[in-house]
Motif scaffolding. Structure first.
Motif, PDB file in Angstrom:
ATOM      1  N   LEU A  79       0.824  -1.207   0.000  1.00  8.92           N
ATOM      2  CA  LEU A  79       0.000   0.000   0.000  1.00  8.92           C
ATOM      3  C   LEU A  79       0.862   1.262   0.000  1.00  8.92           C
ATOM      4  N   VAL A  80       1.965   1.212   0.744  1.00 10.39           N
ATOM      5  CA  VAL A  80       2.877   2.356   0.797  1.00 10.39           C
ATOM      6  C   VAL A  80       3.596   2.523  -0.537  1.00 10.39           C
ATOM      7  N   GLU A  81       3.985   1.420  -1.159  1.00  7.90           N
ATOM      8  CA  GLU A  81       4.629   1.508  -2.480  1.00  7.90           C
ATOM      9  C   GLU A  81       3.681   2.085  -3.521  1.00  7.90           C
ATOM     10  N   ASN A  82       2.409   1.762  -3.410  1.00  8.62           N
ATOM     11  CA  ASN A  82       1.417   2.339  -4.316  1.00  8.62           C
ATOM     12  C   ASN A  82       1.336   3.845  -4.123  1.00  8.62           C
ATOM     13  N   ALA A  83       1.377   4.307  -2.880  1.00  7.85           N
ATOM     14  CA  ALA A  83       1.351   5.748  -2.606  1.00  7.85           C
ATOM     15  C   ALA A  83       2.633   6.413  -3.093  1.00  7.85           C
ATOM     16  N   ALA A  84       3.741   5.683  -3.064  1.00  2.00           N
ATOM     17  CA  ALA A  84       5.025   6.248  -3.499  1.00  2.00           C
ATOM     18  C   ALA A  84       5.028   6.564  -4.985  1.00  2.00           C
TER      19      ALA A  84
END
Length: 195
Positions: A115-120
Motif C-alpha cells: 500500500l505504501v509503495e502504491n502511494a510512493a
C-alpha cells in the motif's frame, strides 16, 4: 421460467451491491481530505515543485484512517512516512469470518508495504517504518519511536505535518475481568485464538 427466476435472484443482489459500492466511492471521493491537494494551473504547479522543499508528512498508525490519509496525502512534492508496529492493514469486518473458518486470516490482512509503495508512485517518496511511536515533541516537530518491544533502538522522525491515526482500545465499561478474559475481535491474534 425457472432460469429467469434464477437470473433475477442473482442479479438483484449484484445490482444492490454495485449501488452501495458506487455510493461509497462517491462519498469517499468527496470528503474533506480532497481539498488538501490544491489544484493549480500547470505553470504554477511546476514553479511550486521546483522552488520549494518537500513537505514531510508522518502518519502514525496503519488502520482505516491512516490509510485513507496516506491515499489522500500522496501527491508530488511530499515525503510520507508511515509508522506502525503492525506490518499489515487488517480488514476488521472479515475477522469474524476468519475466526469461524469461512475465510483464512491471510484474506483479512493486506501487507502495508504494498500500500505504501502504491502511494510512493504518486508522492515524492513514501516509506513504512515498523516501530512504536513513544513521544511527540510538538515544538521541535519530531516523533520518537522505538524499533521493537524492549528494544533500545530509537528513531527521531521530523515532520512538517503529523497525522495521528493510532485507533482506540476497546471499552470495558469498568466491568472487572473483561480486559483479562474477553476476546474483543479487534486484532488478528484475537481471531486466531477464537479459531
Amino acid at each position: 421460467m425457472g432460469f429467469l427466476n434464477f437470473a433475477i435472484k442473482r442479479a438483484i443482489p449484484a445490482l444492490g451491491t454495485a449501488g452501495v459500492a458506487s455510493w461509497a466511492s462517491i462519498t469517499t471521493a468527496n470528503d474533506d481530505w480532497d481539498d488538501y491537494n490544491y489544484l493549480l494551473p500547470s505553470s504554477a504547479a511546476n514553479a511550486a515543485t521546483a522552488g520549494s522543499k518537500k513537505e514531510r508528512i508522518v502518519i502514525l498508525g496503519s488502520g482505516w484512517s491512516a490509510l485513507s490519509a496516506l491515499r489522500k496525502c500522496a501527491a508530488p512534492n511530499k515525503d510520507i512516512v508511515v509508522v506502525s508496529p503492525r506490518p499489515h492493514f487488517l480488514y476488521t469486518p472479515l475477522l469474524a469470518g476468519s475466526a469461524v473458518g469461512t475465510i483464512t486470516l491471510r484474506s483479512a490482512c493486506e501487507p502495508l508495504r504494498a500500500l505504501v509503495e502504491n502511494a510512493a508512485t504518486r508522492a515524492s517518496s513514501a516509506t513504512f517504518v515498523r516501530a512504536d511511536a513513544r513521544d511527540i515533541d510538538v515544538e521541535n516537530k519530531t516523533v520518537r519511536a522505538t524499533m521493537g518491544a524492549g528494544s533500545s533502538d530509537e528513531l527521531q522522525l521530523s515532520y512538517d505535518k503529523l497525522i495521528i491515526a493510532v485507533g482506540a482500545q476497546p471499552n470495558t465499561f469498568g466491568i472487572p475481568g473483561v480486559a483479562e478474559n474477553a476476546l474483543f475481535l479487534k486484532e488478528a491474534a484475537d481471531s486466531s485464538k477464537l479459531h
